[in-house]
Write a protein that holds these residues in place. Structure first.
Motif, mmCIF file in Angstrom:
data_model
loop_
_atom_site.group_PDB
_atom_site.id
_atom_site.type_symbol
_atom_site.label_atom_id
_atom_site.label_comp_id
_atom_site.label_asym_id
_atom_site.label_seq_id
_atom_site.Cartn_x
_atom_site.Cartn_y
_atom_site.Cartn_z
ATOM 1 N N MET A 165 22.068 99.266 -11.741
ATOM 2 C CA MET A 165 20.980 99.370 -12.719
ATOM 3 C C MET A 165 20.866 98.094 -13.555
ATOM 4 O O MET A 165 19.765 97.656 -13.898
ATOM 5 N N SER A 195 19.413 103.480 -18.120
ATOM 6 C CA SER A 195 20.072 104.147 -16.991
ATOM 7 C C SER A 195 21.502 103.649 -16.822
ATOM 8 O O SER A 195 22.428 104.433 -16.559
ATOM 9 N N LEU A 245 15.430 110.358 -16.062
ATOM 10 C CA LEU A 245 15.370 108.948 -15.677
ATOM 11 C C LEU A 245 14.746 108.783 -14.292
ATOM 12 O O LEU A 245 14.045 107.796 -14.037
ATOM 13 N N ASN A 299 11.604 106.384 -14.320
ATOM 14 C CA ASN A 299 11.656 105.161 -13.514
ATOM 15 C C ASN A 299 10.686 105.216 -12.345
ATOM 16 O O ASN A 299 9.977 104.236 -12.061
#
Length: 399
Positions: free
Chosen positions: A132, A159, A198, A202
Protein backbone atom coordinates in the motif's frame (compact mmCIF):
# COMPACT_ATOMS: atom_id res chain seq x y z
CA UNK A 1 -24.40 -16.15 10.39
CA UNK A 2 -21.61 -14.25 12.15
CA UNK A 3 -20.93 -10.57 11.50
CA UNK A 4 -17.67 -11.43 9.77
CA UNK A 5 -19.41 -13.96 7.51
CA UNK A 6 -21.98 -11.33 6.56
CA UNK A 7 -19.26 -8.79 5.72
CA UNK A 8 -17.33 -11.44 3.77
CA UNK A 9 -20.44 -12.09 1.68
CA UNK A 10 -20.70 -8.39 0.94
CA UNK A 11 -16.99 -8.28 0.05
CA UNK A 12 -17.50 -11.17 -2.37
CA UNK A 13 -20.14 -9.24 -4.31
CA UNK A 14 -18.18 -5.97 -4.14
CA UNK A 15 -15.04 -7.61 -5.51
CA UNK A 16 -17.05 -9.26 -8.30
CA UNK A 17 -18.74 -5.98 -9.22
CA UNK A 18 -15.41 -4.15 -9.39
CA UNK A 19 -13.80 -6.97 -11.40
CA UNK A 20 -16.59 -6.70 -13.98
CA UNK A 21 -16.61 -2.87 -13.93
CA UNK A 22 -12.89 -2.62 -14.56
CA UNK A 23 -13.27 -5.23 -17.30
CA UNK A 24 -15.89 -3.07 -19.01
CA UNK A 25 -13.63 -0.01 -18.79
CA UNK A 26 -10.75 -2.06 -20.22
CA UNK A 27 -12.94 -3.03 -23.18
CA UNK A 28 -13.52 0.64 -24.01
CA UNK A 29 -10.10 2.01 -23.06
CA UNK A 30 -8.01 -0.13 -25.37
CA UNK A 31 -5.06 2.30 -25.34
CA UNK A 32 -4.31 1.53 -21.69
CA UNK A 33 -4.03 -1.77 -19.86
CA UNK A 34 -4.45 -0.20 -16.39
CA UNK A 35 -8.09 -1.30 -16.13
CA UNK A 36 -7.16 -4.87 -17.07
CA UNK A 37 -4.71 -5.08 -14.17
CA UNK A 38 -7.37 -3.73 -11.80
CA UNK A 39 -9.93 -6.23 -13.11
CA UNK A 40 -7.47 -9.09 -12.53
CA UNK A 41 -6.74 -7.80 -9.01
CA UNK A 42 -10.39 -7.72 -8.00
CA UNK A 43 -10.89 -11.11 -9.63
CA UNK A 44 -8.26 -12.47 -7.24
CA UNK A 45 -10.19 -10.68 -4.48
CA UNK A 46 -13.23 -12.81 -5.30
CA UNK A 47 -11.13 -15.96 -5.02
CA UNK A 48 -9.70 -14.70 -1.72
CA UNK A 49 -13.18 -14.40 -0.16
CA UNK A 50 -14.04 -17.90 -1.36
CA UNK A 51 -10.92 -19.20 0.41
CA UNK A 52 -11.96 -17.37 3.58
CA UNK A 53 -15.27 -19.26 3.50
CA UNK A 54 -13.48 -22.58 2.98
CA UNK A 55 -10.97 -22.07 5.80
CA UNK A 56 -13.24 -23.01 8.78
CA UNK A 57 -13.91 -26.44 7.26
CA UNK A 58 -10.25 -27.47 6.94
CA UNK A 59 -8.79 -30.00 9.35
CA UNK A 60 -5.33 -28.71 8.50
CA UNK A 61 -5.79 -25.00 7.71
CA UNK A 62 -2.18 -24.26 6.80
CA UNK A 63 -2.42 -24.75 3.03
CA UNK A 64 -5.59 -22.64 2.69
CA UNK A 65 -4.15 -20.07 5.09
CA UNK A 66 -1.03 -19.70 2.94
CA UNK A 67 -3.22 -19.45 -0.20
CA UNK A 68 -5.33 -16.69 1.41
CA UNK A 69 -2.22 -14.73 2.35
CA UNK A 70 -0.55 -15.01 -1.08
CA UNK A 71 -3.76 -14.48 -3.05
CA UNK A 72 -4.56 -11.22 -1.27
CA UNK A 73 -0.94 -10.07 -1.50
CA UNK A 74 -0.88 -10.77 -5.24
CA UNK A 75 -4.16 -8.86 -5.66
CA UNK A 76 -2.68 -5.78 -3.97
CA UNK A 77 0.45 -6.10 -6.11
CA UNK A 78 -1.67 -6.12 -9.29
CA UNK A 79 -3.50 -2.98 -8.13
CA UNK A 80 -0.16 -1.17 -7.80
CA UNK A 81 0.95 -2.41 -11.24
CA UNK A 82 -2.31 -1.09 -12.69
CA UNK A 83 -1.79 2.28 -11.01
CA UNK A 84 1.75 2.54 -12.39
CA UNK A 85 0.41 1.77 -15.88
CA UNK A 86 -2.33 4.34 -15.47
CA UNK A 87 0.02 7.09 -14.31
CA UNK A 88 2.51 6.14 -17.03
CA UNK A 89 5.31 5.44 -14.59
CA UNK A 90 7.82 2.60 -14.62
CA UNK A 91 6.34 -0.36 -12.77
CA UNK A 92 8.50 -0.98 -9.65
CA UNK A 93 8.89 -4.64 -10.56
CA UNK A 94 11.98 -5.19 -8.40
CA UNK A 95 10.36 -3.70 -5.30
CA UNK A 96 7.11 -5.60 -5.80
CA UNK A 97 8.93 -8.80 -6.70
CA UNK A 98 11.12 -8.44 -3.62
CA UNK A 99 8.07 -7.98 -1.38
CA UNK A 100 6.43 -11.06 -2.91
CA UNK A 101 9.55 -13.21 -2.54
CA UNK A 102 10.29 -12.18 1.05
CA UNK A 103 6.62 -12.53 2.00
CA UNK A 104 6.39 -16.04 0.54
CA UNK A 105 9.36 -17.18 2.62
CA UNK A 106 7.96 -15.37 5.66
CA UNK A 107 4.51 -16.99 5.54
CA UNK A 108 6.08 -20.45 5.20
CA UNK A 109 8.16 -19.76 8.31
CA UNK A 110 5.46 -18.20 10.52
CA UNK A 111 2.48 -20.38 9.53
CA UNK A 112 3.10 -22.70 12.50
CA UNK A 113 3.84 -19.94 15.00
CA UNK A 114 1.23 -19.41 17.76
CA UNK A 115 -1.64 -17.25 16.51
CA UNK A 116 -1.37 -15.02 19.56
CA UNK A 117 2.28 -14.18 18.79
CA UNK A 118 2.57 -10.45 18.23
CA UNK A 119 5.64 -10.98 16.03
CA UNK A 120 3.63 -13.35 13.82
CA UNK A 121 0.83 -10.84 13.45
CA UNK A 122 3.24 -8.03 12.53
CA UNK A 123 5.07 -10.17 9.97
CA UNK A 124 1.72 -11.28 8.50
CA UNK A 125 0.37 -7.73 7.99
CA UNK A 126 3.63 -5.92 7.12
CA UNK A 127 3.76 -7.00 3.44
CA UNK A 128 0.29 -5.55 2.81
CA UNK A 129 1.29 -2.28 4.44
CA UNK A 130 4.45 -2.22 2.30
CA UNK A 131 2.50 -2.73 -0.93
CA UNK A 132 0.00 0.00 0.00
CA UNK A 133 2.91 2.35 0.72
CA UNK A 134 4.40 1.62 -2.71
CA UNK A 135 0.96 2.31 -4.23
CA UNK A 136 0.73 5.67 -2.45
CA UNK A 137 4.23 6.51 -3.69
CA UNK A 138 3.25 5.69 -7.29
CA UNK A 139 0.19 7.94 -7.06
CA UNK A 140 1.71 10.89 -5.21
CA UNK A 141 4.89 11.12 -7.30
CA UNK A 142 2.74 11.72 -10.41
CA UNK A 143 3.29 15.36 -11.41
CA UNK A 144 -0.19 16.15 -12.74
CA UNK A 145 -2.10 15.17 -9.61
CA UNK A 146 -5.67 16.35 -9.21
CA UNK A 147 -8.15 16.14 -6.34
CA UNK A 148 -9.19 12.52 -6.95
CA UNK A 149 -5.56 11.43 -7.27
CA UNK A 150 -4.63 13.09 -3.97
CA UNK A 151 -7.60 11.48 -2.21
CA UNK A 152 -6.64 8.08 -3.61
CA UNK A 153 -3.06 8.55 -2.42
CA UNK A 154 -4.37 9.42 1.03
CA UNK A 155 -6.57 6.32 1.08
CA UNK A 156 -3.60 4.11 0.22
CA UNK A 157 -1.68 5.62 3.12
CA UNK A 158 -4.71 4.98 5.35
CA UNK A 159 -4.82 1.38 4.10
CA UNK A 160 -1.16 0.91 4.99
CA UNK A 161 -1.80 2.25 8.51
CA UNK A 162 -4.83 -0.02 8.83
CA UNK A 163 -2.69 -3.10 8.15
CA UNK A 164 -0.11 -1.93 10.68
CA UNK A 165 -2.87 -1.39 13.26
CA UNK A 166 -4.31 -4.89 12.91
CA UNK A 167 -1.68 -6.60 15.11
CA UNK A 168 -2.43 -4.11 17.88
CA UNK A 169 -6.17 -4.78 17.56
CA UNK A 170 -5.63 -8.55 17.54
CA UNK A 171 -3.40 -8.33 20.61
CA UNK A 172 -6.06 -6.28 22.39
CA UNK A 173 -9.19 -8.36 21.68
CA UNK A 174 -7.87 -11.65 20.26
CA UNK A 175 -8.29 -13.10 16.79
CA UNK A 176 -9.57 -16.60 17.63
CA UNK A 177 -7.75 -19.54 19.14
CA UNK A 178 -7.42 -21.20 15.71
CA UNK A 179 -7.87 -20.29 12.04
CA UNK A 180 -11.24 -22.00 12.16
CA UNK A 181 -12.34 -19.77 15.06
CA UNK A 182 -11.25 -16.60 13.28
CA UNK A 183 -14.50 -16.20 11.31
CA UNK A 184 -16.57 -15.96 14.51
CA UNK A 185 -14.29 -13.52 16.33
CA UNK A 186 -14.94 -9.83 16.98
CA UNK A 187 -11.54 -9.12 15.46
CA UNK A 188 -12.66 -10.71 12.18
CA UNK A 189 -15.82 -8.58 12.13
CA UNK A 190 -13.87 -5.37 12.69
CA UNK A 191 -11.07 -6.35 10.31
CA UNK A 192 -13.42 -7.38 7.52
CA UNK A 193 -15.58 -4.27 7.95
CA UNK A 194 -12.55 -1.97 7.74
CA UNK A 195 -11.35 -3.94 4.73
CA UNK A 196 -14.76 -3.62 3.06
CA UNK A 197 -14.75 0.15 3.54
CA UNK A 198 -11.29 0.52 2.05
CA UNK A 199 -12.11 -1.98 -0.70
CA UNK A 200 -15.10 0.11 -1.76
CA UNK A 201 -13.40 3.47 -1.34
CA UNK A 202 -10.22 2.52 -3.21
CA UNK A 203 -12.11 0.66 -5.93
CA UNK A 204 -14.55 3.50 -6.51
CA UNK A 205 -11.80 6.11 -6.66
CA UNK A 206 -9.65 4.09 -9.06
CA UNK A 207 -12.72 3.43 -11.20
CA UNK A 208 -13.68 7.13 -11.18
CA UNK A 209 -10.15 8.14 -12.15
CA UNK A 210 -10.04 5.64 -15.01
CA UNK A 211 -13.49 6.70 -16.25
CA UNK A 212 -12.51 10.37 -15.91
CA UNK A 213 -9.45 9.81 -18.07
CA UNK A 214 -11.46 7.71 -20.52
CA UNK A 215 -13.97 10.54 -20.94
CA UNK A 216 -11.16 13.07 -21.36
CA UNK A 217 -9.52 10.83 -23.95
CA UNK A 218 -12.78 10.47 -25.86
CA UNK A 219 -13.36 14.25 -25.71
CA UNK A 220 -9.81 14.90 -26.91
CA UNK A 221 -10.31 12.52 -29.84
CA UNK A 222 -13.56 14.26 -30.80
CA UNK A 223 -11.84 17.67 -30.69
CA UNK A 224 -8.61 16.71 -32.43
CA UNK A 225 -7.93 16.64 -36.15
CA UNK A 226 -6.47 13.20 -36.87
CA UNK A 227 -4.20 14.30 -39.71
CA UNK A 228 -2.57 17.39 -38.20
CA UNK A 229 -2.86 16.58 -34.50
CA UNK A 230 -4.22 20.09 -33.89
CA UNK A 231 -7.64 21.00 -32.56
CA UNK A 232 -10.36 20.57 -35.16
CA UNK A 233 -12.92 23.31 -35.72
CA UNK A 234 -15.04 22.17 -32.79
CA UNK A 235 -12.09 22.00 -30.39
CA UNK A 236 -10.79 25.38 -31.59
CA UNK A 237 -14.16 27.13 -31.25
CA UNK A 238 -14.85 25.59 -27.83
CA UNK A 239 -11.68 27.19 -26.50
CA UNK A 240 -11.63 30.47 -28.37
CA UNK A 241 -15.16 31.49 -27.32
CA UNK A 242 -14.42 31.42 -23.56
CA UNK A 243 -10.99 32.93 -24.25
CA UNK A 244 -12.50 35.98 -25.96
CA UNK A 245 -15.02 36.30 -23.13
CA UNK A 246 -12.07 36.44 -20.72
CA UNK A 247 -10.43 39.17 -22.80
CA UNK A 248 -13.62 41.25 -22.66
CA UNK A 249 -13.84 40.80 -18.90
CA UNK A 250 -10.19 41.59 -18.12
CA UNK A 251 -9.44 44.15 -20.84
CA UNK A 252 -6.41 42.18 -22.01
CA UNK A 253 -5.41 42.34 -25.70
CA UNK A 254 -5.74 39.38 -28.00
CA UNK A 255 -5.16 38.47 -31.63
CA UNK A 256 -6.61 36.06 -34.15
CA UNK A 257 -4.59 34.61 -37.04
CA UNK A 258 -6.14 32.77 -39.98
CA UNK A 259 -3.73 30.94 -42.31
CA UNK A 260 -4.46 29.31 -45.66
CA UNK A 261 -2.01 27.30 -47.77
CA UNK A 262 -1.56 28.81 -51.23
CA UNK A 263 -2.50 26.85 -54.36
CA UNK A 264 -3.14 23.74 -52.32
CA UNK A 265 -5.45 22.21 -54.91
CA UNK A 266 -2.60 22.27 -57.41
CA UNK A 267 -0.40 20.35 -54.96
CA UNK A 268 -3.03 17.62 -54.65
CA UNK A 269 -3.58 17.52 -58.42
CA UNK A 270 0.13 17.42 -59.27
CA UNK A 271 1.64 15.32 -56.49
CA UNK A 272 -1.36 13.40 -55.14
CA UNK A 273 -3.39 13.60 -51.96
CA UNK A 274 -0.81 11.70 -49.93
CA UNK A 275 1.73 14.42 -50.64
CA UNK A 276 -0.92 17.03 -49.91
CA UNK A 277 -1.47 15.42 -46.53
CA UNK A 278 2.28 15.56 -45.87
CA UNK A 279 2.24 19.30 -46.58
CA UNK A 280 -0.67 19.75 -44.14
CA UNK A 281 1.21 17.81 -41.46
CA UNK A 282 4.43 19.79 -42.04
CA UNK A 283 2.66 23.13 -41.77
CA UNK A 284 0.70 22.06 -38.68
CA UNK A 285 3.90 20.97 -36.97
CA UNK A 286 5.61 24.26 -37.83
CA UNK A 287 2.64 26.33 -36.69
CA UNK A 288 2.31 24.47 -33.39
CA UNK A 289 6.03 24.65 -32.73
CA UNK A 290 6.05 28.41 -33.37
CA UNK A 291 2.94 29.10 -31.29
CA UNK A 292 4.04 26.98 -28.33
CA UNK A 293 1.77 25.81 -25.54
CA UNK A 294 0.32 29.18 -24.58
CA UNK A 295 -1.80 29.76 -27.69
CA UNK A 296 -4.69 27.83 -29.24
CA UNK A 297 -3.92 26.33 -32.65
CA UNK A 298 -6.44 24.52 -34.82
CA UNK A 299 -7.08 23.18 -38.29
CA UNK A 300 -10.34 24.85 -39.24
CA UNK A 301 -10.93 22.75 -42.33
CA UNK A 302 -9.06 21.68 -45.46
CA UNK A 303 -5.92 23.79 -45.74
CA UNK A 304 -7.12 26.56 -43.37
CA UNK A 305 -5.69 27.02 -39.88
CA UNK A 306 -6.34 29.34 -36.97
CA UNK A 307 -4.31 30.67 -34.04
CA UNK A 308 -5.85 32.47 -31.06
CA UNK A 309 -3.28 34.48 -29.09
CA UNK A 310 -4.64 35.93 -25.84
CA UNK A 311 -2.52 38.66 -24.28
CA UNK A 312 -0.73 39.48 -27.57
CA UNK A 313 -1.02 42.67 -29.64
CA UNK A 314 -1.32 42.52 -33.43
CA UNK A 315 2.34 43.54 -33.85
CA UNK A 316 3.50 40.50 -31.88
CA UNK A 317 1.15 38.20 -33.78
CA UNK A 318 2.46 39.54 -37.07
CA UNK A 319 6.04 38.70 -36.07
CA UNK A 320 4.98 35.11 -35.35
CA UNK A 321 3.04 34.90 -38.62
CA UNK A 322 5.97 36.26 -40.67
CA UNK A 323 8.31 33.77 -39.02
CA UNK A 324 5.97 30.89 -39.88
CA UNK A 325 5.46 32.14 -43.45
CA UNK A 326 9.21 32.45 -44.07
CA UNK A 327 10.10 29.08 -42.59
CA UNK A 328 7.30 27.31 -44.44
CA UNK A 329 8.36 28.78 -47.80
CA UNK A 330 11.85 27.41 -47.21
CA UNK A 331 10.74 23.84 -46.40
CA UNK A 332 12.08 21.06 -48.63
CA UNK A 333 9.82 18.04 -48.90
CA UNK A 334 11.47 14.62 -49.28
CA UNK A 335 8.93 13.38 -51.82
CA UNK A 336 9.65 16.28 -54.21
CA UNK A 337 12.73 18.46 -54.01
CA UNK A 338 11.17 20.82 -56.56
CA UNK A 339 8.02 21.44 -54.54
CA UNK A 340 7.84 24.83 -52.88
CA UNK A 341 4.65 25.96 -51.25
CA UNK A 342 3.64 29.09 -49.42
CA UNK A 343 1.00 30.33 -47.02
CA UNK A 344 -1.07 33.49 -46.74
CA UNK A 345 -2.10 34.74 -43.32
CA UNK A 346 -4.55 37.27 -41.96
CA UNK A 347 -3.98 38.88 -38.57
CA UNK A 348 -6.56 40.81 -36.61
CA UNK A 349 -6.38 42.28 -33.15
CA UNK A 350 -9.51 41.49 -31.17
CA UNK A 351 -11.39 44.68 -30.42
CA UNK A 352 -13.33 45.39 -27.22
CA UNK A 353 -16.79 43.91 -27.58
CA UNK A 354 -15.77 41.50 -30.35
CA UNK A 355 -17.50 38.15 -30.40
CA UNK A 356 -15.88 34.94 -31.58
CA UNK A 357 -17.42 35.36 -35.05
CA UNK A 358 -16.31 39.03 -35.22
CA UNK A 359 -12.70 38.06 -34.56
CA UNK A 360 -12.77 35.29 -37.16
CA UNK A 361 -14.50 37.49 -39.76
CA UNK A 362 -11.97 40.30 -39.48
CA UNK A 363 -8.97 37.93 -39.64
CA UNK A 364 -10.63 36.11 -42.55
CA UNK A 365 -11.03 39.39 -44.39
CA UNK A 366 -7.34 40.19 -43.90
CA UNK A 367 -6.44 36.72 -45.19
CA UNK A 368 -8.34 37.20 -48.43
CA UNK A 369 -6.81 40.59 -48.91
CA UNK A 370 -3.41 38.85 -48.70
CA UNK A 371 -4.63 36.34 -51.28
CA UNK A 372 -5.76 39.08 -53.66
CA UNK A 373 -2.46 40.91 -53.35
CA UNK A 374 -0.38 37.98 -54.54
CA UNK A 375 -0.36 35.33 -51.79
CA UNK A 376 2.65 34.39 -49.61
CA UNK A 377 1.87 37.42 -47.47
CA UNK A 378 0.84 38.38 -43.96
CA UNK A 379 -1.91 40.99 -43.88
CA UNK A 380 -2.92 42.81 -40.71
CA UNK A 381 -6.48 44.08 -40.48
CA UNK A 382 -6.86 47.66 -39.32
CA UNK A 383 -9.32 48.54 -36.57
CA UNK A 384 -11.68 50.02 -39.16
CA UNK A 385 -11.77 46.86 -41.22
CA UNK A 386 -14.94 44.84 -41.06
CA UNK A 387 -14.51 42.87 -44.23
CA UNK A 388 -17.05 40.18 -44.97
CA UNK A 389 -15.57 37.12 -46.67
CA UNK A 390 -16.22 36.67 -50.33
CA UNK A 391 -18.84 34.31 -51.66
CA UNK A 392 -17.59 30.67 -51.32
CA UNK A 393 -17.24 30.35 -55.13
CA UNK A 394 -15.15 33.52 -55.25
CA UNK A 395 -12.96 32.16 -52.47
CA UNK A 396 -12.30 28.99 -54.45
CA UNK A 397 -11.35 30.97 -57.52
CA UNK A 398 -9.02 33.29 -55.63
CA UNK A 399 -7.03 30.44 -54.13
Amino acid sequence: MSAATFVLTINLFIAAIFAVSFGVVAAYQKTSDAARWQSAAYGLGVFNVVLEFILPFQEDPRLVGIAIFLDFLLATLLIVVGLARHYRQPVPWRVLGGILAVSTVTILVIIDWPRGSFARMVLYQAPYAAVMTVGAWVILRHKAKRALDLILGGLFILSALQFLAKPLLAAAIGSGASPQDYINSTYAAISQTAGAFLLIANGLLILLILVRNLMEEMTARSETDKLSGLFNRRGFDDRVGPGIATLRRTGMPGTMIIADLDNFKAINDTHGHECGDAVIVAFARLLKESAGEHFIVGRLGGEEFGVFMPGVEASGARLLAENVRTRFAALVFPFSASLRTTVSMGVSQIEPGDSHSDALRRADGALYQAKREGRNRVQVASYSDDVMPEHPMERLASR
